[in-house]
Design an enzyme around this catalytic site. Sequence first.
Site, PDB file in Angstrom:
ATOM      1  CB  SER A  45      -0.923   0.012   1.214  1.00  0.00           C
ATOM      2  OG  SER A  45      -0.181  -0.101   2.414  1.00  0.00           O
ATOM      3  CD  GLU A 214      -6.430  18.459  13.252  1.00  0.00           C
ATOM      4  OE1 GLU A 214      -7.396  18.280  14.040  1.00  0.00           O
ATOM      5  OE2 GLU A 214      -5.241  18.330  13.585  1.00  0.00           O
ATOM      6  CG  HIS A 230      -1.008   3.931   4.315  1.00  0.00           C
ATOM      7  ND1 HIS A 230      -1.570   3.384   5.455  1.00  0.00           N
ATOM      8  CD2 HIS A 230      -0.670   2.886   3.512  1.00  0.00           C
ATOM      9  CE1 HIS A 230      -1.582   2.061   5.334  1.00  0.00           C
ATOM     10  NE2 HIS A 230      -1.043   1.739   4.178  1.00  0.00           N
TER      11      HIS A 230
END
Length: 276
Positions: A45, A214, A230
């Site tokens: 990933s 956020e 990631h």
Amino acid sequence: MSLTRRQTAAALLALPLALTATPALAHGGAGGGPRGRTLHIAGDSTAAQKYADAAPETGWGMALPFFLGGPLAVANHAVNGRSSRSFVDEGRLTALLDGVRPGDLVLVQFGHNDEKTEDPARGTDPWTTYQEYLRLYLKGARERRARPVLITPVERRRFADDGTARPTHGEYPAAMRALAAEERVPLIDVQALSLARWQELGPDGTEALFNWLEPGASPNYPDGRQDNTHFRPAGAIEVARTTARALLDARVLAPRDVRGLDAHVPERRITWPQPA
């Protein structure tokens, strides 16, 4: 070593493949001209193509074409959650090798999911099964007169209390380095390079590179996100630049094969297609 799940390959071939190239470069020049080389990415990933439902998460393979020049294409076969073992057992290596031609490059980066040894479908031992599976990638590329390149897994964002960037991949990078030396294949040590870069930037400076959001910042993550594995676009661009520069330094790529290594790449150049 048993590869019992290769029978799933046919079904998996229908899954999306991110191919960053014009048809002329991927399949031969217009009017039958010379075919450009392709860089095939096998990985997890951290490198994979991401789609609109995952944005702003970004794999470094999405940004690699920004730093390549000449007739070079990128075929990004990296898939979320895969290890060196599961990528083979699911038939994904077979699918990748079906598109490899003489002169191509096969970039191999695994480690994140090999570490999940509690999962028998993915976990490997660094000094035995990890190396055994990686040898299959080397063998497959060589049989097609392509050049395999091993890439140590990019580091996660982990810091000690004193601000020191911490390695998280155990013995897997060392095992890959040893295999590269034994097999005499190029090694791009992204684990060491990224760890040094995270140390330089520190905990605060690295936050913008990873998928930290956020609440309300992205409709895909309404409750926010604190992801230290990631990347967001800036991080993917950073790792892709590092990888391209290291490929040049290792003489895997020639100067004509790279571009813009010191240039600013706007994050808006990253796009996320709709899932197929």
